[in-house]
Scaffold this active site. Structure first.
Site, PDB file in Angstrom:
ATOM      1  N   ASP A 168       0.794  -1.223   0.000  1.00 50.63           N
ATOM      2  CA  ASP A 168       0.000   0.000   0.000  1.00 50.63           C
ATOM      3  C   ASP A 168       0.830   1.279   0.000  1.00 50.63           C
ATOM      4  O   ASP A 168       0.342   2.335  -0.404  1.00 50.63           O
ATOM      5  CB  ASP A 168      -0.949   0.007   1.204  1.00 50.63           C
ATOM      6  CG  ASP A 168      -2.084  -0.986   1.042  1.00 50.63           C
ATOM      7  OD1 ASP A 168      -2.559  -1.131  -0.103  1.00 50.63           O
ATOM      8  OD2 ASP A 168      -2.492  -1.616   2.026  1.00 50.63           O
ATOM      9  N   TYR A 221       0.788   2.415  -4.278  1.00 53.72           N
ATOM     10  CA  TYR A 221      -0.330   3.362  -4.388  1.00 53.72           C
ATOM     11  C   TYR A 221      -0.013   4.758  -3.859  1.00 53.72           C
ATOM     12  O   TYR A 221      -0.870   5.633  -3.907  1.00 53.72           O
ATOM     13  CB  TYR A 221      -1.548   2.805  -3.637  1.00 53.72           C
ATOM     14  CG  TYR A 221      -1.985   1.449  -4.125  1.00 53.72           C
ATOM     15  CD1 TYR A 221      -2.736   1.312  -5.294  1.00 53.72           C
ATOM     16  CD2 TYR A 221      -1.614   0.291  -3.449  1.00 53.72           C
ATOM     17  CE1 TYR A 221      -3.124   0.068  -5.751  1.00 53.72           C
ATOM     18  CE2 TYR A 221      -1.992  -0.961  -3.903  1.00 53.72           C
ATOM     19  CZ  TYR A 221      -2.744  -1.068  -5.057  1.00 53.72           C
ATOM     20  OH  TYR A 221      -3.117  -2.300  -5.514  1.00 53.72           O
ATOM     21  N   TYR A 234     -10.253  -0.528   2.624  1.00 54.88           N
ATOM     22  CA  TYR A 234      -9.697  -0.443   3.978  1.00 54.88           C
ATOM     23  C   TYR A 234      -9.346   0.997   4.349  1.00 54.88           C
ATOM     24  O   TYR A 234      -9.008   1.815   3.496  1.00 54.88           O
ATOM     25  CB  TYR A 234      -8.427  -1.296   4.105  1.00 54.88           C
ATOM     26  CG  TYR A 234      -8.652  -2.581   4.891  1.00 54.88           C
ATOM     27  CD1 TYR A 234      -8.783  -2.543   6.267  1.00 54.88           C
ATOM     28  CD2 TYR A 234      -8.745  -3.812   4.258  1.00 54.88           C
ATOM     29  CE1 TYR A 234      -8.990  -3.701   7.002  1.00 54.88           C
ATOM     30  CE2 TYR A 234      -8.951  -4.983   4.979  1.00 54.88           C
ATOM     31  CZ  TYR A 234      -9.076  -4.915   6.355  1.00 54.88           C
ATOM     32  OH  TYR A 234      -9.287  -6.068   7.075  1.00 54.88           O
ATOM     33  N   TYR A 247      -7.005   3.216   7.340  1.00 59.08           N
ATOM     34  CA  TYR A 247      -5.949   3.136   8.352  1.00 59.08           C
ATOM     35  C   TYR A 247      -5.736   4.503   8.972  1.00 59.08           C
ATOM     36  O   TYR A 247      -5.902   5.537   8.313  1.00 59.08           O
ATOM     37  CB  TYR A 247      -4.617   2.692   7.729  1.00 59.08           C
ATOM     38  CG  TYR A 247      -4.628   1.360   7.035  1.00 59.08           C
ATOM     39  CD1 TYR A 247      -4.368   0.185   7.737  1.00 59.08           C
ATOM     40  CD2 TYR A 247      -4.890   1.266   5.667  1.00 59.08           C
ATOM     41  CE1 TYR A 247      -4.354  -1.043   7.089  1.00 59.08           C
ATOM     42  CE2 TYR A 247      -4.881   0.042   5.016  1.00 59.08           C
ATOM     43  CZ  TYR A 247      -4.619  -1.113   5.725  1.00 59.08           C
ATOM     44  OH  TYR A 247      -4.609  -2.331   5.092  1.00 59.08           O
ATOM     45  N   TYR A 280      19.802  -4.665   1.110  1.00 59.40           N
ATOM     46  CA  TYR A 280      20.538  -3.699   1.936  1.00 59.40           C
ATOM     47  C   TYR A 280      21.587  -4.375   2.826  1.00 59.40           C
ATOM     48  O   TYR A 280      22.600  -3.757   3.161  1.00 59.40           O
ATOM     49  CB  TYR A 280      19.587  -2.905   2.826  1.00 59.40           C
ATOM     50  CG  TYR A 280      18.564  -2.047   2.106  1.00 59.40           C
ATOM     51  CD1 TYR A 280      18.694  -1.732   0.755  1.00 59.40           C
ATOM     52  CD2 TYR A 280      17.457  -1.549   2.782  1.00 59.40           C
ATOM     53  CE1 TYR A 280      17.745  -0.958   0.105  1.00 59.40           C
ATOM     54  CE2 TYR A 280      16.507  -0.764   2.146  1.00 59.40           C
ATOM     55  CZ  TYR A 280      16.645  -0.476   0.804  1.00 59.40           C
ATOM     56  OH  TYR A 280      15.707   0.299   0.174  1.00 59.40           O
TER      57      TYR A 280
END
Length: 659
Positions: free
Chosen positions: A327, A331, A411, A413, A602
């Site tokens: 997300d 997006y 959803y 949040y 990383y």
């Protein structure tokens, strides 16, 4: 003669000023000093306009070129730490440019002071976040496609305007989709009818995949007709009818005003001081968090942000197995922030702040009320009652909360940063909204190991939510080390004859690969970042401790494609040596990404973590097995963690609070 000389002198000065302003030599400095007071001040609308104009001047972009992201190019950390008010500083903007017709992505950095392009490079074989214009394009493509129209007619739907299509990043790709390298999105269809809450009526088994480069339908899956719910799942007053009797009014008042101060994007409260920015990708980001200890201002944390999310769904059906939303990176989480209201998302005593963003055309705009800040009471902070004298010492617990909310399709949040008076910084995520529903012929409960019947013709599919936070802690400075703390119950022996001994074992994590760790309830496992060159009054290294709260393991198994793409979620703790380019746990471009990006990459150089500038990455998860009480809107579920001082202060820092 003297009057003439004065006249020509003034005229010359006027001409110089006009020329300077025309060429941007004056005005640039004053604007920076007045409007932009700090290297970490948010980009202004004028700066966004300047950045885009420089790109358009220096590069020949097509009419289809778009800007998926425009943000402040964060200045060098040393420059920020050494900044003093009034000192000149550089301002730069970071831009992502996507050429859809060429399927190419570029990154540019614009020097806003000199109005020049300081960096430009193509990033091969990646896809930036999805864009609003692409949803519109995909809608047109699918609605005009005979195969999709036939699938709707098969289900008795002839008015296609009654169907709402929800667009997702493609998630897990097939082998053929991987080979083509095309930019894709997938559409889920819902029957809207006369009701606005169309999420309650999924048209199950139909998934459309659109090639956004060609503007054509790539594939359509139709698994066969499944009944969809025709009940009204709207939940406004009109739909629900009679409501419960309202509770008596509860007012939160601060008659003497707020206790926090805001200057530009710097906030001060109860010894805490920090800066904030709304980033178009990460959302609410904190910088330069310090705590006042007596007369000393001590650094705690340089930068903290939500780094990535992943939401894997646990149904192996072809129309569900691709649903693994990143997300943040797929997006642009920050751009999905909602305008909030006092007395609703935040209490009436709060304050709402705006943010400046840029749309995909590169035009700046203001998003009002997307950041909330408020104080709240949280019961007792500390107390002792003395029986002999009946003396009662108690202090109330005040908190400062900074919050944002986002809606990502079904959803919702909220992300909350909570500052405590005892030196603790808390993160609390709130999950709510509408469960992603699966259509079914079932009207009563039946065996379904992948989900639960939560309403007639509606299954709530088992799924997870994983959040990774990047925490660049600088505890009393940049020279830090990492310690894991495990509590052991010692065996009965000559020293522990009663068997009640509890021992803390502290283990330094000295390399990046050794610092990939998981929670362990059996040993009350926690982690601490400590100063490598400072000592407290008792001779110990001052530190800040990561205290996990609720969490979960990542359930997709070894070998699964989503596990390979979201490897950051397979462990709760990662630690890396600071590098300014390493910002996202799932990699810079998780949309249609290759396996192993982000944190796994990383740590491949396995840097030392002893006495270094290090970054703590914490992953927390929620496993959601839906229930009928989650429908049609899910009550808030909270998950979070705390960063608490350990040996950082010489005593309880809230001991001297007034009553």
């Amino acid at each position: 003669m003297i009057k003439r000389l004065r006249y020509f002198f003034r005229l010359a000065i006027t001409i110089i000023v006009v020329i300077s302003i025309s060429f941007g030599l004056i005005g640039r400095l004053s604007a920076q000093q007045v409007a932009i007071s700090h290297p970490l001040s948010a980009l202004t609308e004028a700066e966004i306009t300047t950045a885009v104009s420089v790109i358009n001047r220096e590069k020949t972009l097509s009419e289809m070129a778009v800007f998926p992201l425009i943000a402040l190019q964060e200045p060098d950390k040393e420059e920020v730490l050494n900044f003093t008010p009034g000192k000149l500083f550089k301002r730069r903007a970071f831009l992502i440019i996507y050429e859809r017709s060429q399927n190419k992505t570029f990154e540019g950095v614009v020097d806003l002071t000199s109005k020049t392009l300081s960096s430009w490079k193509e990033i091969p074989s990646i896809q930036p976040a999805l864009l609003n214009s692409e949803y519109e394009l995909a809608n047109q493509v699918v609605r005009a496609d005979p195969r999709w129209q036939a699938a709707m007619r098969k289900r008795g739907i002839t008015d296609f305007e009654q169907v709402k299509i929800s667009w997702w990043a493609p998630g897990v790709l097939s082998e053929q989709e991987q080979k083509t390298g095309n930019r894709l999105c997938r559409g889920l269809s819902y029957y809207k009818g006369k009701h606005w809450n169309y999420y309650g009526s999924p048209i199950e088994g139909v998934v459309a995949t659109v090639n956004l480069n060609t503007g054509k339908m790539a594939t359509l899956i139709d698994r066969g007709k499944v009944p969809f719910s025709e009940e009204n799942w709207d939940y406004d007053v009109k739909s629900l009818g009679k409501l419960l009797s309202p509770l008596k009014a509860l007012k939160i008042l601060q008659p003497n005003g707020k206790s926090f101060q805001i200057h530009d994007n710097e906030i001060s409260w109860e010894g805490w001081k920090f800066r904030y920015l709304m980033h178009p990708r990460s959302g609410l980001v904190l910088y330069q968090v310090t705590s006042k200890d007596g007369e000393n201002v001590r650094p705690v944390l340089y930068r903290a942000s939500l780094s990535e999310m992943v939401v894997p769904y646990g149904n192996p059906e072809p129309t569900w197995s691709f649903r693994n939303a990143f997300d943040v990176g797929e997006y642009n989480f920050g751009l999905l922030a909602n305008k909030m209201e006092l007395g609703k998302e935040i209490p009436e005593n709060g304050l709402l702040l705006d943010a400046i963003f840029a749309n995909e055309q590169g035009e700046s705009y203001k998003m009002p009320g997307v950041i909330g800040i408020y104080e709240r009471d949280n019961g007792m902070l500390w107390k002792h009652y003395e029986y002999n004298t009946q003396r009662n010492d108690v202090r109330r617990h005040r908190e400062l909360v900074m919050t944002m909310t986002v809606a990502i399709d079904n959803y919702d949040y909220s992300i909350n940063w909570i500052f405590h008076e005892d030196g603790t910084l808390e993160v609390q995520n709130e999950l709510t909204g509408i469960v992603l529903a699966q259509g079914t012929a079932a009207e009563k409960s039946e065996d379904n190991s992948y989900g639960s019947l939560i309403a007639k013709n509606i299954i709530g599919v088992n799924h997870q939510h994983f959040f990774n936070y990047r925490l660049d802690l600088d505890v009393d400075g940049k020279a830090n080390s990492m310690i894991e703390m495990n509590v052991n119950a010692l065996p009965i022996d000559e020293k522990n004859s009663s068997g009640n001994a509890i021992a803390l074992v502290e283990t330094p994590l000295i390399k990046e690969t050794a610092a990939v760790r998981d929670m362990d309830m059996k040993h009350n496992r926690k982690w601490m970042i400590v100063s490598a060159d400072k000592k407290n009054a008792l001779g110990a290294a001052p530190g800040y401790m990561l205290i996990p709260e609720g969490n979960s393991r990542f359930f997709p198994v070894e070998g699964s494609k989503i596990r390979q793409r979201a490897e950051f979620a397979t462990h709760h703790v990662w630690v890396t040596k600071y590098k300014p380019s390493e910002l996202y746990a799932g990699g810079d471009y998780p949309n249609q990404t290759q396996p192993g990006e982000g944190l796994p990459k990383y740590i491949t150089d396995d840097e030392s973590l002893t006495g270094e500038d290090i970054v703590l990455w914490y992953t927390m998860g929620v496993t959601h097995i839906p229930r009928s009480e989650d429908w049609p809107v899910m009550p808030i579920h909270r998950v979070g963690f705390k960063l608490a001082p350990r040996g950082f202060f010489n005593r309880n820092p809230a001991i001297n609070l007034p009553e």
